[in-house]
Scaffold this motif. Structure first.
Motif, short mmCIF file in Angstrom:
data_model
loop_
_atom_site.label_atom_id
_atom_site.label_comp_id
_atom_site.label_asym_id
_atom_site.label_seq_id
_atom_site.Cartn_x
_atom_site.Cartn_y
_atom_site.Cartn_z
N ARG A 125 0.86 -1.38 -0.05
CA ARG A 125 -0.03 -0.06 0.12
C ARG A 125 0.82 1.34 0.08
O ARG A 125 1.99 1.38 0.87
N SER A 172 -4.36 9.07 -1.33
CA SER A 172 -5.03 8.53 -0.05
C SER A 172 -5.12 9.88 0.64
O SER A 172 -4.20 10.93 0.58
N VAL A 343 -5.88 0.52 -3.95
CA VAL A 343 -4.61 0.35 -3.14
C VAL A 343 -5.28 0.33 -1.58
O VAL A 343 -4.53 0.70 -0.67
N LYS A 344 -6.23 -0.49 -1.33
CA LYS A 344 -6.82 -0.69 0.13
C LYS A 344 -6.45 -2.13 0.61
O LYS A 344 -5.40 -2.49 0.03
#
Ligand SMILES: O=C(O)C1=C[C@@H](OP(=O)(O)O)[C@@H](O)[C@H](O)C1
Ligand SMILES: C=C(OP(=O)(O)O)C(=O)O
Length: 437
Positions: A125, A172, A343-344
């Motif tokens: 991540r 993010s 991307v979690k």
């Protein structure tokens, strides 16, 4: 280690009342703020789950006073000190973004040597945008594996006068939140400029609200720049009551709509800053009836659901619940502007597409969207002996929780490795079972 699969019985009805677990996002922000503040903070109704456990363990390892008594916590903050009592530590932060990103920022502004690692997925991540921003403020951070990803080694900060830090906001929002949480503690004034379109904005509002509760007001120019005055410092507000988790509420509110209701969730409502309370609007767009009180929400409805085409950027977590509800719609549904899903906890666009297809849905996926055409016959009554659908969960708590809603459909559902819900909601399946029939 994976846990034994759960076979969910066919359900038709959902009704009753449940109390939500504490908000993950508020819990971990509050723990860090309490640790950095002057004074002692009593934290009530803290989320008890993997993500908060790793944060509590990290704070203890850093020498912060943490006492617990019957589910309440007393955190004795380090206040005016510009570093943590323990000057060298190895911290394991699981897959908790809300622990990893803010602790990276706080430790980068401190004066020790710290190694931060997580589960293998955490090492996939991205964190490069946050590291780049912190380096502009003199942080000494090295990548232990691949550039741009954990694990990290953080050494004492080099004094630097630069008072402007730029951070990208389009991967993010946790990077901006991390900087906002850490800088007031360092006492250094800073102007944080956001590059690119900021995603997941309600989480930054949540950050600013909690910072304010700890006595610091952040100046802002819309979403483009934030300023923290030199000499700022956090002071404990004494007691913080953590409200219920709005993302966890989404599964139960959705169940209320699918299974008649009324289904009432207690602990979160219209007074909340959590963006996921607005999942109620998504349910309304699908024909559900949702009422929102100050600290509770209630849902009712019936099948089928109306199709939807919505930008989900403000509610990326609850959006997963909507994706599974698309199985019950009368036509194609589209969830847009969800690139962050990739991307979690897993690549959620790929995982969602693969599992929805197992139910017969036609799914199109792109870099930042997913389009779901419900399977023909999904709204038909259950036939005598349909073959179960076995849902893989990819070590992603939300995959496990949102696919429990497929048990309102015409096929039995088996959830593989249901224990992954421990990240934010360890007794999810027990709570779900109590409310459905
Ligand atoms: O700041 C937070 O508490 C969170 C921000 C969101 O992440 P992104 O900003 O990466 O979308 C969200 O998905 C995550 O569960 C919690
Ligand atoms: C994205 C999530 O978690 P994290 O806080 O680890 O980013 C989530 O809980 O859906």
């Amino acid at each position: 280690m994976s846990t034994a699969a759960i076979a969910l019985p066919a359900v038709r009805r959902a009704a009753g009342t449940m109390r939500l677990p504490g908000s993950k996002s508020i819990s971990n922000r509050t723990l860090l703020l309490a640790a950095l503040a002057r004074g002692t903070t009593e934290v009530r109704s803290l989320l008890q789950a993997d993500d908060t456990r790793v944060m509590l363990e990290a704070l203890r390892a850093l020498g912060v006073g943490v006492e617990s008594h019957e589910g309440h916590y007393r955190i004795t903050g380090i206040g005016g000190a510009k570093g943590f009592p323990v000057k060298a530590a190895k911290l394991f932060l699981g897959n908790a973004g809300t622990a990893f990103r803010p602790l990276t920022a706080a430790l980068a502004l401190a004066d020790g040597r710290y190694e931060l690692s997580g589960v293998p997925r955490m090492h996939e991540r991205p964190i490069g945008d946050l590291v780049t921003a912190l380096r502009q403020a003199g942080a000494n951070i090295d990548y232990r594996g691949h550039d741009g990803f954990p694990p990290l080694v953080i050494d004492a900060r080099s004094p630097r006068e630069s008072s402007v830090v730029r951070v990208r906001g389009d991967v993010s929002s946790q990077f901006l939140s991390a900087l906002l949480l850490a800088f007031p503690w360092s006492g250094a004034g800073v102007r944080i400029e956001v590059e690119g379109e900021l995603i997941s904005k309600p989480y930054v509002e949540l950050t600013l609200g909690l910072i304010e509760q700890f006595g610091v007001t952040v100046g802002r120019e819309g979403w483009r720049a934030f300023t923290i005055a030199p000499g700022s410092s956090y002071a404990s507000p004494g007691v913080v009551d953590v409200e219920g988790d709005a993302s966890s509420a989404s599964y139960f509110l959705a169940a209320g709509v699918l299974g008649g209701g009324p289904l009432r969730v207690e602990g979160v409502g219209s007074t909340s800053r959590q963006g996921d309370v607005h999942f109620a609007d998504v349910l309304r767009a699908m024909g559900g009836r949702v009422t929102t009180g100050a600290h509770a929400m209630e849902a009712a409805g019936s099948l089928p659901l109306a199709p939807f085409d919505l930008d989900m950027n403000l509610i990326p977590d609850a959006a997963m619940t909507a994706a599974v509800l698309a199985l019950f719609a009368t036509g194609p549904c589209r969830l847009r502007n969800i690139a962050s899903w990739r991307v979690k906890e897993t690549d959620r666009i790929a995982a969602m597409a693969a599992e929805l297809r197992k139910f017969g849905a036609t799914v199109e996926e792109g870099a930042d969207f997913i389009a779901v055409t419900p399977p023909p016959g999904f709204l038909a009554p259950r036939s005598a002996t349909p073959a179960p659908v076995s849902v893989d969960t990819y070590d992603d708590h939300r995959m496990a929780m949102c696919f429990s809603l497929a048990s309102f459909g015409p096929v039995p559902v088996v959830i593989n490795d249901p224990g992954c819900v421990a990240k934010t909601f360890p007794d999810y399946f027990a709570q779900f079972a109590k409310l459905v029939s």
